[in-house]
Each structure stands twice: as C-alpha cells, then as structure tokens.
Design an enzyme around this catalytic site. Sequence first.
Site, PDB file in Angstrom:
ATOM      1  N   ASP A 489       0.952  -1.183  -0.008  1.00 43.98           N
ATOM      2  CA  ASP A 489       0.015   0.082  -0.125  1.00 43.98           C
ATOM      3  C   ASP A 489       0.776   1.245   0.002  1.00 43.98           C
ATOM      4  OD1 ASP A 489      -2.439   1.548  -0.024  1.00 43.98           O
ATOM      5  OD2 ASP A 489      -3.313   0.139   1.614  1.00 43.98           O
ATOM      6  N   ASP A 553     -10.833   1.775  -3.318  1.00 48.12           N
ATOM      7  CA  ASP A 553     -11.207   1.314  -2.022  1.00 48.12           C
ATOM      8  C   ASP A 553     -12.885   1.103  -2.091  1.00 48.12           C
ATOM      9  OD1 ASP A 553      -8.976   1.079  -0.736  1.00 48.12           O
ATOM     10  OD2 ASP A 553      -8.945   3.000   0.121  1.00 48.12           O
TER      11      ASP A 553
HETATM   12  C1  GLA Z   1      -5.685   1.821   2.080  1.00 44.42           C
HETATM   13  C2  GLA Z   1      -6.133   0.723   1.273  1.00 44.42           C
HETATM   14  C3  GLA Z   1      -7.144  -0.010   1.918  1.00 44.42           C
HETATM   15  C4  GLA Z   1      -6.658  -0.615   3.140  1.00 44.42           C
HETATM   16  C5  GLA Z   1      -6.248   0.654   4.142  1.00 44.42           C
HETATM   17  C6  GLA Z   1      -5.249   0.008   5.084  1.00 44.42           C
HETATM   18  O1  GLA Z   1      -6.832   2.796   2.024  1.00 44.42           O
HETATM   19  O2  GLA Z   1      -6.595   1.025  -0.006  1.00 44.42           O
HETATM   20  O3  GLA Z   1      -7.603  -1.293   1.196  1.00 44.42           O
HETATM   21  O4  GLA Z   1      -5.639  -1.658   3.035  1.00 44.42           O
HETATM   22  O5  GLA Z   1      -5.308   1.438   3.296  1.00 44.42           O
HETATM   23  O6  GLA Z   1      -4.877   1.098   6.048  1.00 44.42           O
END
Ligand code: GLA
Length: 752
Positions: A489, A553
């Site tokens: 990430d 997301d």
């Molecule tokens: C980001 C990612 C999510 C999740 C969060 C965790 O927003 O896109 O899928 O993994 O971080 O903090």
Amino acid sequence: MNDSVNSGPRTSERIDMGDEVRTEAARHEPAPADALETSPANAADFVCLETAETQIFLEAALGERPRVIYSGPSIGKVSPQELALLSTKQHAPGSANVHLRGSLLNELGTGIAGPSGFKAHRNGTGFAADFRVTSVEKLGEHAIILHCSDPNTQIDAQHHFALTPSSSIFTAKTTIINRSSEPLSVEWCSALCLPLDDRLDKLFGFTGRWAAEFQIEEIDLFRGSYMRENKAGRTSHDSFPGLLAGTKSSSETSGLAANFHLGWSGNNRVRVDQHQDGRTILQMGEFLFPGEIQLERGEAYTTPEITAVWSLDGFSNCTQRLHNFVQDELLDARGLNRPRPVHYNTWEAVYFDHAEERLMQLAEQASAVGAERFVLDDGWFGGRRHDKAGLGDWWVSEEVYPQGLHTLASRVRELGMEFGLWFEPEMVNPDSDLFRAHPDWVLHADGVEPVPFRNQFTLDLTKQAVFDYLFDKMTALISEYDIAYIKWDMNRDTNHPGSGNRGAMHQQTKAVYCLMEKLRGAHPKLEIESCSSGGGRVDYAILRHTDRFWASDNNDARERQSIQRGASHFFPLRITGSHVGPRKCHITGRVFSMEFRAASAMFGHMGMELDLLDESEEDREILRRAIALHKQHRALIHGGDFHRLDAPKYFNAVGCVAPDKSEALFSCAQLDPAPMTLPARIRFAGLDPDRSYRTKLVWPMRNTSITEPSIIDQANLLGVGSTFQARALMEHGIQMPLIFPDTCLIFHLTEA
Ligand code: GLA
C-alpha cells in the site's frame, strides 16, 4: 541560418500591416526557395516500424532533425517518401519565413512556437537545444534507437522506439545525456512529441478521486492546450496518465481509436496542444521539480515510456491489444502461470480491530465460500491499533498476536488458503519507534512545513539505510511466515519529496521499483499487489514489478462497474482486484443485493472484503455460488479477449470471448432505470460471425424479470438456453428483460 532566409521577402510583415495593395502584391511574390518543407528523397533517410496493424514512419536523415511522418493504423504498401511528400507544408504569411518542421521533442532550438517537449539549461544558459540525427541503430526488425546530438549545447538525445510484433503496441522513450563538464538541469522531457492524426477530434481524459478512480472525461476538439499535471508522488487518482482519442463516431466496436499511456508511478504531465499550423501534438512525461534532474558530464536521464496503440476497429480492439501487451511484456510468470486465487481481505471486516479468534472464524467462513487466499490487512504490526501510529515498525504486534502470526497463518493454510500480508513500506507514522530513532529518514523540503496526510510521512528510499531497513524487515517476515502475497500500500501524496533539499521523486520512484524487485528476487513465488488508497498507483511501470492492483477502496457495486470499465482500457481483468463488499457499502452507504455485489466482482481478479459473519446464511450461499461460477469461467474471464460493448448509458455491458471464439461470457449490468418503458437490446461482440451460439443466463440463478413472461422464459435462458446465429446476436442484439436497476445479468455462450 543561411542568407536567403534572412534576406527573404518579409511577406508576413506586409500582411500584418493590413495594406491591401501590398498584401495582394505579397501573394504573388515568389516564396523563398527554402520556404517549402522538403524531405529527403532517399529511402535510407527513413525508418519504418511495421506490423500488420500499425505503421510508424520516421524521417531520420543524418544531420537533420528527426520527425514522425506517420504513426497509426497500417495503411498498407506506401512509402514514407510519398507520405512525406504528401504532407509538404509551405510558408504561411504571418509566420516564420520557413515552415518550422519540428522534431521528436520540438525542442526550443527548432523555433517551434508551441510547447516544447524538452527544457533544460546550464545555470540559465544553453536553453535552445536542437537535436540532429547522428546515427540510427536498428535493434532487430521492430526496434530502433535514433541517436541525436546537439554540438552547440553539448547534449545528446537518444530516442528509443519499438513496436511489439504480437500486439502492435508502440513504445517510445528518450534518453538525454550531458556531454559537457558543466552540469545540465533537465526540467522537462517528454517521452516523445507525438503528432496526432487530425481525424482524432475527440479526446477522452482520465480523472477521478479517492474511491472514484478511472472516470472518463470527454473533451471536444479545441484550439490551445489540454494539460493535466500530477504532483501527488504516485500515479494519481485524479490524473491517471492515460488518454484515449477517437472521432465523433468512434465506438467500442468501430472507428478510428487510439490509446496512449505513460508508464510511471511518480509525478507526471500529460498535454495535448493544437499548434497554430493545425498540428496536434501529444506529450507525456515525468513532472520534475526544479533542479530535480541535474546531470554531470556523461550522466543520463531516461524518460518513462509511453505506449500508443491505434485501431480502425474501435476502443475495445485497442484494449485487447494492450491487455496482451501487459501479459506478454510486463507481467511476471509467477502470476501468469496459475489461476488467480480468489481473495479474502480482512480490511472492511475488522479494520484495526484484530483479534486472532475472530480472524480465524472469518478465515473459516472465507474458505467455506471458496476463498483461496487470505490477506491480513493493516493493523497486525507494531503499535498499529489505529492509523495514527506504528507505520514503519515492521514486526508482529505482541499485544495482538502473542504467538506471532503462526497460529493464524497455519490455520489459514489448513483451510486450503495462501497467507498474504499488508505492508505500507514507504511510510512512517511520527508515532513509531522507527521515526523516533530516525526522524531524518523522511522526504521533506528544508524549512517547509510538511502537509499533514493520514498522520504519516514518506520515507526517503533513496537513502541506502532506509532501503536496507525495509528489505531486511520485509524479507525476514516473508520467510518466517511463508508469505505468498504482499498487499503493498501507499497512502499519501508526497508533496515535498526532497532529499538533501533537492527534488527526489524520480529517484524515490525508482527505489520503490528496486525494492519490489529485490524482494521478488529473494522470494521467487511471492506475488505483490499494488495498492495506493485504492487505485492511486497502477500503471505500466509498476506492473513490471507487481502482479495485481487494487482498483478502488470503493466496494459499492454500482460504482465499481464504472471504475472497472474505466480501468479496463489499460489493465487486464486477471490483475484487476475486485472484491465483494458488505451489504451496506462503507463508503457510499448504499445497499446492494449479494447477487449484484458478487456479479460486479466476478469480472476481475475476484475477492471479498466483508464481514462474512455479518452476512445472512442465504447471502453467504449466493456468494459461494458466485465464486463457484467465477472459478468455472475463470480461464475465460482471465484468458479471453475483453470487449466493452456499446450499450445505452444505463447499462454497463462487457464480455470475454475465448481466443478460439468457442465460448463467451457477457455481463450486462443495469445501473439506472431505462428511459423508455422497456430496456434496449444489447449487441454482443467478438463472436465468430459465421458460428451459432447456445445462449444461457448463468447469473443470477433465478428469473429477475419484473414481469413475466419475458425473453428469459421465451428463450429458456435459465434452462437449456437457445441457439442464435452470431450475426443476429451482434448485429440485431438481444432484448434485455425488464429488470430493476442494480441487477447484473451474466450470459454464457457456447458454440453450438
Ligand atoms: C488503504 C487501502 C485499503 C486498506 C487501508 C489500510 O486505504 O486502499 O484497502 O488496506 O489502506 O489502512
């Protein structure tokens, strides 16, 4: 400049004065001898890259400026000389005495008034480079390097061009080399200045935001400039470096269409400019901070690579060829050689609330509905009990997992799933042991207040110690827990990417690639997902180092339809992470049936990201069936040719057709009510027009028509189906039944 240019008639000045008599006279005055644009007549002065689909003709006479004569769909047996002659331009009143031909970078020394593709200087001097061809290096039949030099500014430019034989994708990048002992500051270098076909009078840009990636914006023809500049320090949610071009009548299935992309995961700039002589030029390159690229003698800067594809058969054809390119040229065998495992991701089920017992229950439920890989998301390490602490402390939290991750990882494997783990390697929370020990390890600009962003800073990976720290911590965990998969990430913009008080986003981006590669080298089976607050860092460069990307997301099934449709222009379904979210979407608050949620995740690298313990028994059963259906057709979804169908806007219709055209799967999602009493017919695409196909409705597994009977009954679509000729299915189309919005019908066709 030669004398005749300097002493030539100042035709333009006379016309500018508005004196009619003198204007008339000027019209009859002979043009200066060299006002005509002339091209070399010698075939050796041209370079051609050709496949059956695409032709690139370049003029590359020694000592002259190189330029693109033609780039686009193949026009068959033509010579570049005749195309050059056909595009002869002449002197235009009100402009320079000679027609300014431009070059591959339209650098300032060419005199082109429109935006230049190269800007550099030596402490303010030597700004007007003018590159001339010094040699042409052929790398086989489909690749060349044009070597150019400017003795005046002592800069070399090397243009690298290739056309992939299998998918006819054109790639180009430029290397700039400083030949002087004085440092050279490069401020901008486009991969190439690419002239666009003047029939391409409609552009489609990519825009978006967090949780709404890959939104397409239509742009009508303009005079002047279209420009997007991204300084987020990642590929960007808002300004994805991609652009489509077509004509007013181009569609998914027909017409002239083009697709351009810059493969780079840092800052970028995309611009299209219509110059005053009518030429439209595309530039794509890396946005550089002032002083970021400073070349000493002999040092080189290479731009990111641009990809271009053209088709006479619409946008879906461009897509299919790009998908092949991604698979053939970018992706690693580790992810290509086996079926894509269905994921279960813990994020939306538990967020930071990790409890081993509950995670084991979720793992059991996940395996029961068909998951093949369990990914433990954020919250397992250091003091990471919320998003304000712990990033950088890459050791398993003893508070949450007193025995380490062994108990959970073993249970996951017992249940038949691989174990994956979330990391955000490039980031650090100020509230972490790492930051307390090394507050100087972050990218920053001296004296500039950092921009607060998710309570974290970006680590400076250009520092060897930082790079080594991350590699050591990650490789140890991967080995200890036999981690099959990393969700990598990256959750903030890097606004001031300074290292040693100089812009360093270029080096930082390369260091990230390097860290990924080093980990892949050390762990030959490890797969990596590229995530950046959803789809904020996916492009053709990061895909050389990763195996999947997280598209968004936003698990709202309706939004996903458009996000995934947008992303599909560039990225194959087999790497597009698409998950079934909770009944009530956490981001939009909207509620969707399991049938719709599951169908919306099926055309991608399918997974789930929801609290399965919170779903009804009935919905878990529907999910289990959807996953089984996905697995049944996974080879077709991930290995077939992808088609976006031309359909009314209230539908999103896409399909995958087997390469031998023996079967196909089409997904038709109704997103809004139809404006008429009944919805439209949808035309399938990509089938063999001379064959017939037995057509069945395989999802949902019940009749969703609002009134009965409908085509579902009449054609027995939920039973044995009906056989139709491909031409009928593609030209006449299939009537959609009257269904509620947020219903997705999936049709399976097999050759009869
Ligand atoms: C980001 C990612 C999510 C999740 C969060 C965790 O927003 O896109 O899928 O993994 O971080 O903090």
